[in-house]
Design a protein around this motif. Structure first.
Motif, short mmCIF file in Angstrom:
data_model
loop_
_atom_site.label_atom_id
_atom_site.label_comp_id
_atom_site.label_asym_id
_atom_site.label_seq_id
_atom_site.Cartn_x
_atom_site.Cartn_y
_atom_site.Cartn_z
N PHE A 1 89.58 1.07 42.06
CA PHE A 1 89.02 1.99 41.07
C PHE A 1 87.51 1.75 40.94
N ALA A 2 87.13 0.49 40.91
CA ALA A 2 85.71 0.16 40.82
C ALA A 2 84.94 0.60 42.07
N GLN A 3 85.59 0.49 43.23
CA GLN A 3 84.94 0.96 44.46
C GLN A 3 84.73 2.48 44.44
N ALA A 4 85.70 3.19 43.87
CA ALA A 4 85.62 4.65 43.82
C ALA A 4 84.51 5.11 42.88
N GLU A 5 84.15 4.26 41.93
CA GLU A 5 83.15 4.63 40.92
C GLU A 5 81.84 5.12 41.56
N ALA A 6 81.41 4.43 42.61
CA ALA A 6 80.13 4.76 43.23
C ALA A 6 80.13 6.12 43.92
N SER A 7 81.31 6.60 44.27
CA SER A 7 81.38 7.87 45.00
C SER A 7 81.44 9.07 44.07
N MET A 8 81.63 8.84 42.77
CA MET A 8 81.85 9.95 41.85
C MET A 8 80.55 10.67 41.48
N SER A 9 79.44 9.96 41.48
CA SER A 9 78.18 10.54 41.01
C SER A 9 77.06 10.10 41.95
N ARG A 10 76.99 10.73 43.12
CA ARG A 10 76.09 10.21 44.16
C ARG A 10 74.78 10.98 44.29
N GLY B 1 71.95 22.35 37.72
CA GLY B 1 72.81 22.41 38.90
C GLY B 1 73.75 21.23 39.01
N PRO B 2 74.82 21.39 39.79
CA PRO B 2 75.82 20.34 39.95
C PRO B 2 75.43 19.28 40.98
N MET B 3 76.09 18.14 40.90
CA MET B 3 75.93 17.07 41.89
C MET B 3 76.52 17.50 43.23
N LEU B 4 76.15 16.78 44.27
CA LEU B 4 76.79 16.96 45.57
C LEU B 4 78.23 16.43 45.52
N ASN B 5 79.02 16.84 46.48
CA ASN B 5 80.40 16.36 46.58
C ASN B 5 80.45 14.84 46.62
N GLY B 6 81.50 14.29 46.01
CA GLY B 6 81.78 12.88 46.17
C GLY B 6 82.89 12.68 47.20
N TYR B 7 82.89 11.54 47.89
CA TYR B 7 83.95 11.23 48.85
C TYR B 7 84.34 9.76 48.69
N PHE B 8 85.65 9.51 48.74
CA PHE B 8 86.15 8.14 48.68
C PHE B 8 87.30 8.01 49.67
N ARG B 9 87.10 7.18 50.70
CA ARG B 9 88.11 6.96 51.74
C ARG B 9 88.62 8.27 52.34
N GLY B 10 87.67 9.16 52.60
CA GLY B 10 87.99 10.42 53.26
C GLY B 10 88.47 11.52 52.34
N GLU B 11 88.64 11.20 51.05
CA GLU B 11 89.13 12.19 50.09
C GLU B 11 87.97 12.76 49.28
N ARG B 12 87.95 14.06 49.11
CA ARG B 12 86.94 14.71 48.29
C ARG B 12 87.16 14.28 46.84
N VAL B 13 86.10 13.78 46.19
CA VAL B 13 86.21 13.23 44.84
C VAL B 13 85.41 14.09 43.87
N GLY B 14 86.09 14.60 42.85
CA GLY B 14 85.45 15.40 41.82
C GLY B 14 85.12 14.57 40.60
N SER B 15 83.89 14.66 40.13
CA SER B 15 83.49 13.89 38.96
C SER B 15 84.34 14.31 37.77
N GLY B 16 84.82 13.33 37.03
CA GLY B 16 85.69 13.61 35.90
C GLY B 16 87.14 13.75 36.33
N THR B 17 87.43 14.74 37.16
CA THR B 17 88.81 15.00 37.57
C THR B 17 89.44 13.76 38.20
#
Length: 580
Positions: free
Chosen positions: A187-196, A152-168
């Motif tokens: 960019f480094a801050q966004a890293e944590a939101s990509m795979s939560r 199964g897939p991961m849950l949605n990622g979010y960064f500063r209110g924006e939906r974040v897709g892993s990879g994309t």
């Protein structure tokens, strides 16, 4: 399509190891009993191998030990004997030079694990991109009753209110940094939101695409593809899968009973509807080769050409797998295709019934996620198969992820001889390139990289990005991640390392792309092309031993699935002679 179940009870394959009171049978049972197994577990009940690709270096699959326990519950409940078996796990995020190089090794290892051990049926526990095709390739070659369940897939990622897709968003944010629109710290801050959470990519990347392909092929229970990894219903799916495989063994329902040409055509059309990964092309071709189905790139173009993309997911759209599941998941898409006359409704599944029976009553709960037919995301969403003097055996492009204004384009070639040449030149401000050029990269195919890495979606040069340009035509014999996007021509065959025409493209050559006409053309005369090919010399470095040598000497082209030539076809799983 009809299936006649075998008679039950009957002697099973595993009884050659465990049944009777001879020395050899006592030897096999005795060692198994050191795990605390009671004698009645060896009484002729189906032995179910749970082939688990769990690995802490395969993050998408790092939660599969928990799912394996749920599969065991189901097997026990249905009267079977579950045995968990770790198998080769090719991690997309960790393996070098590329996980694709080891897909065939994993398939080979899985095949021999099944053939050489006392299993009557198999549950394939998969998740990360290459684990899904490799396990089915190996199991299909043995043709024991087999069913799959994905992590199964991961849950949605979010960064500063924006939906974040892993990879994309990895590609998007990386380009933003190069363009000066995002800082490295951001960019480094966004890293944590990509795979939560545990699970595979939450976009319609290759992992979720291949889960969808397995469901549309009929190799999983209906609804398997989209359930998030952390949702309790994923565990229920594992439990029910364990129950189902026991009955499949009793009925002797095998992959060869399910994987017919019609099932592959259903999967191809489903891939178009979901905006699936181009990697599905190469994997389905390889799987078809294992069961003796004549599937070609022409089938991909024929079946997918008129299919609209109706799933509004990244990288083609805006949502993620979590919303796809809540909307109804893949069964809704399959139902929509069937109602439009685009699906073989009577194609068999692991349920023992037809695919239509599985989906006829499902409901679409969100028409902004799974779009109605009259407002698709892309009218022609199937994988486009391009041919011409640059790709005599074919190349592929994903229309739903491409820019409409570039679908017909003529531009000057800017050539990179390999991935190292690209990395050395792409950030050079003196590189002679603009947004109208065509970026060409060679020697990244099955033999060339080696292994055919996901480098085809070459990042654009910074001086072009600073203009606000986000896409250019790119051509290579490589693959790209299913999470990637852009007007990218991939899998160009024959590949450069095998002496294909891509190998002799030069800086300044004009290249024409016409997706509607399915044409990719190097604008030089036939005589000039033949003269260049006659001068071409193969790459000098070849591995001397080990799997790399085996791969280089036996891997086939992308146009046939890039399998090893000696692994095509179903060899069955006979009981070998006991050496004890």
């Amino acid at each position: 399509m009809t299936f006649k179940p075998a008679q039950w009870p009957r002697k099973l394959r595993s009884q050659e190891w465990f049944g009777g009171n001879g020395r050899d049978q006592i030897y096999h049972r005795g060692w198994m009993k050191n795990q605390g197994l009671p004698h009645h577990m060896f009484d002729g009940r189906p032995v179910i191998g749970i082939l688990n690709t769990w690995s802490e270096l395969t993050p998408c699959n790092a939660h599969l030990r928990d799912l394996a326990e749920k599969v065991k519950y189901g097997v026990y409940e249905a009267g079977g004997f579950p045995v968990e078996v770790p198998v080769f796990s090719a991690s997309e995020s960790a393996f070098r030079p590329t996980a694709m190089m080891f897909r065939n090794l994993a398939a080979l290892a899985v095949e021999e694990a099944i053939r050489g051990q006392p299993m009557d049926g198999c549950v394939l526990l998969v998740g990360c991109d290459k684990t899904t095709p490799s396990l089915l390739m190996g199991a299909a070659s043995c043709d024991l009753p087999t069913i799959m369940v994905s992590g199964g897939p991961m849950l949605n990622g979010y960064f500063r209110g924006e939906r974040v897709g892993s990879g994309t968003h990895l590609w998007k944010f990386s380009e933003a940094v190069k363009a000066g629109e995002m800082t490295q710290a951001e960019f480094a801050q966004a890293e944590a939101s990509m795979s939560r959470s545990p699970g595979s990519c939450n976009t319609m990347g290759t992992a979720s695409t291949m889960a969808s392909m397995m469901e549309s092929l009929g190799m999983t229970l209906s609804g398997n593809a989209a359930i998030p990894a952390v949702d309790s219903r994923r565990r229920v799916m594992a439990h029910m899968t364990g129950m189902r495989i026991v009955q499949m063994v009793k009925d002797d329902l095998k992959p060869s009973d399910i994987l017919k040409k019609e099932n592959f055509e259903n999967a191809i059309r489903t891939n178009g509807a979901i905006g699936g990964s181009t990697n599905a092309v190469i994997h389905l071709l390889a799987i078809a080769g294992r069961v003796g189905i004549d599937l070609t790139l022409d089938d991909w173009d024929r079946c997918g050409r008129e299919v609209s993309t109706i799933v509004n997911l990244m990288p083609s759209g805006k949502y993620l797998m979590e919303e796809f599941f809540y909307a109804g998941g893949l069964p809704v898409v399959i139902k929509r295709l069937a109602e439009a006359g685009l699906l073989h409704k009577d194609a068999m599944t692991v349920s023992g019934g037809s695919i239509w029976d599985e989906v006829k009553d499902v409901v679409n709960y969100n028409e902004d996620v799974i779009l109605p037919a009259d407002r698709p995301l892309t009218a022609h969403g199937g994988i486009a198969v391009l041919k011409g003097n640059l790709a005599p055996k074919g190349a592929v492009l994903k229309p739903s992820a491409a820019s409409p204004h570039l679908m017909k384009h003529r531009g000057r070639a800017v050539v990179f001889e390999d991935i190292d040449d690209y990395k050395a030149k792409i950030n050079d401000e003196n590189l002679d390139i603009d947004e109208n050029c065509v970026m060409v990269m060679k020697n990244c195919g099955p033999k060339g990289y080696p292994g055919m890495a996901e480098v085809g979606n070459m990042g654009l040069p910074p001086k072009v990005l600073r203009k606000g340009i986000t896409d250019m035509v790119r051509i290579s014999d490589a693959r790209m991640s299913g999470t990637a996007y852009g007007t990218v021509v991939l899998h160009t065959s024959p590949e450069a390392a095998a002496g294909g025409p891509l190998a002799v493209v030069r800086n300044g050559d004009m290249i024409e792309l016409d997706v509607e006409a399915r044409r990719i053309h190097l604008d030089i005369s036939d005589a000039e092309l033949q003269a260049r090919l006659a001068e071409w010399k193969p790459l000098p470095d070849q591995p001397e031993s080990g799997y790399a040598w085996l791969h280089q000497n036996h891997v086939m082209g992308a146009d046939t699935g890039a399998d090893l030539d000696f692994l095509k076809g179903c060899r069955g799983a006979p009981v070998g002679k006991d050496s004890h």
